[in-house]
Design an enzyme around this catalytic site. Structure first.
Site, short mmCIF file in Angstrom:
data_model
loop_
_atom_site.label_atom_id
_atom_site.label_comp_id
_atom_site.label_asym_id
_atom_site.label_seq_id
_atom_site.Cartn_x
_atom_site.Cartn_y
_atom_site.Cartn_z
N THR A 129 0.88 -1.34 -0.07
CA THR A 129 0.02 -0.02 -0.15
C THR A 129 0.84 1.27 0.03
O THR A 129 2.06 1.18 0.78
CB THR A 129 -0.88 -0.13 1.26
N GLY A 155 -2.16 -0.56 7.06
CA GLY A 155 -2.04 -1.80 7.95
C GLY A 155 -3.51 -2.32 7.60
O GLY A 155 -3.98 -2.39 6.62
N GLY A 187 -6.94 -3.23 7.24
CA GLY A 187 -7.69 -2.37 6.73
C GLY A 187 -9.24 -2.72 7.63
O GLY A 187 -9.77 -1.58 7.79
C1 SD4 Z 1 -5.78 -2.98 3.41
N1 SD4 Z 1 -4.90 -1.10 4.40
O1 SD4 Z 1 -6.17 -3.61 2.20
C2 SD4 Z 1 -4.58 -2.15 3.19
C3 SD4 Z 1 -3.46 -3.05 3.47
C4 SD4 Z 1 -1.98 -2.24 3.86
O2 SD4 Z 1 0.36 -2.07 3.50
O3 SD4 Z 1 -2.21 -1.10 3.97
N2 SD4 Z 1 -1.00 -2.97 3.57
O4 SD4 Z 1 -6.19 -3.54 4.31
#
Ligand code: SD4
Length: 330
Positions: free
Chosen positions: A186, A238, A240
């Site tokens: 992300t 993080g 989600g």
């Molecule tokens: C999610 N927040 O799909 C995203 C994942 C993420 O680094 O931040 N990964 O939940």
């Protein structure tokens, strides 16, 4: 990792009105910020900067953001993204396949439709109608290897996104690249331009080996991203699911409206998530980065190890972010 560019986890006052500033999640943000800076340094609009910035990461072969990412458990890469400008205009796509730059499709949703969010086949149909090429449905070499490995057990467990210890946290932890950098899936970015206007963007492949159709916080306005031009902007990374349940980025912005600094506002929402998750907070990472209207940046995370990249006039660095939970042997 570019250790020489890592700063202390102090609150960073990087800019005041008139001086542009851009911040973005993780070390991939260093390159992304450079992309954004091409726009900001010429007096361009923050909206253009945050689109251009994260496009660098979406196109990078060394990153799990975009089509190079790990697939869902059925073997397909599905992408989520959103963008928001200084007038509360926003656009979003989710569960989008075979499109290289979901962030640009999100912007097109914002600018060319009466809607905020398009998903799945409809989002792809719209992208194609807007002239975005449909890429080949093929996993990158690394993603194919990861998928083959995962298929051996095909064990679905809730992803422990972004916690570095693979042994403890299973196949959903980010991989370490041969150059020593962590491969995150992300990037979230917020920026202020020379006019003092704010915008933000967020783009992701979500969690590797997720359930088909799973959508995280990243394309959800108020969760993965929020911008209020009178107050500030925030984006998340993080787990989600845990960002969505507290309307994370929106809550951070509302706390800044009440007078909290960016770091204090991010910390407050991280503490809220920990209170909800109790001991399960040990198994998840969530981090927020925020910028207020004075150009002051701040961030907070559940676990140690999260960094964000900042670029402003004379400033270009990674910042080690404070966390509630410290590494066991630290
Ligand atoms: C999610 N927040 O799909 C995203 C994942 C993420 O680094 O931040 N990964 O939940």
């Amino acid at each position: 990792m570019l250790l020489s560019k890592v700063a202390e986890g102090k609150e960073t006052t990087a800019s005041v009105k008139g001086n542009p500033v851009v911040i973005s999640t993780w070390d991939a943000g260093l390159k992304a910020n450079k992309g954004a800076w091409e726009v900001l340094s010429k007096g361009g609009r923050a909206l253009d900067a945050v689109e251009k910035g994260v496009m660098v990461t979406e196109a990078s072969k060394n990153c799990c953001v975009g089509l190079q990412a790990n697939p869902d458990r059925d073997g397909f890469v599905t992408l989520d993204a959103c963008i928001m400008d200084e007038h509360f205009n926003c656009g979003s796509v989710a569960f989008l396949e075979r499109i290289k730059h979901p962030i640009s499709v999100a912007r097109r949703v914002m600018e060319k439709t009466p809607h905020v969010m398009l998903v799945g086949a409809g989002a792809q149909q719209f992208a194609v109608a807007e002239g975005f090429p449909l890429e080949e449905q093929k996993l990158s070499e690394e993603a194919q290897q990861n998928y083959n490995e995962w298929l051996k057990e095909s064990k679905y467990m809730p992803p422990a996104i972004n916690i570095e210890n693979k042994k403890e946290h299973g196949p959903f932890a980010p991989a370490k690249l041969s150059n020593g950098e962590w491969n995150h899936d992300t990037i979230g970015m917020v920026a202020m331009d020379t006019h003092g206007n704010l915008s933000g963007s967020c783009t992701t492949s979500g969690a590797g080996f997720k359930m088909r159709g799973r959508v995280g916080d990243s394309p959800i306005i108020g969760a993965g991203l929020f911008v209020d031009n009178e107050v500030g902007a925030c984006t998340a990374t993080g787990q989600g699911e845990d960002v969505i349940r507290v309307a994370g980025s929106h809550t951070v912005v509302e706390l800044m409206r009440q007078g909290l600094s960016p770091e204090a506002a991010c910390k407050n929402v991280i503490q809220r998530i920990i209170k909800i998750k109790k001991e399960k907070a040990n198994d998840i990472q969530v981090a927020f980065i925020a910028l207020n209207k004075n150009g002051q940046a701040g961030a907070y995370a559940i676990h140690e190890g999260f960094q964000y990249a900042i670029k402003a006039k004379g400033v270009e660095k990674l910042v080690n972010v404070k966390s509630i939970i410290k590494k066991k042997n630290a």
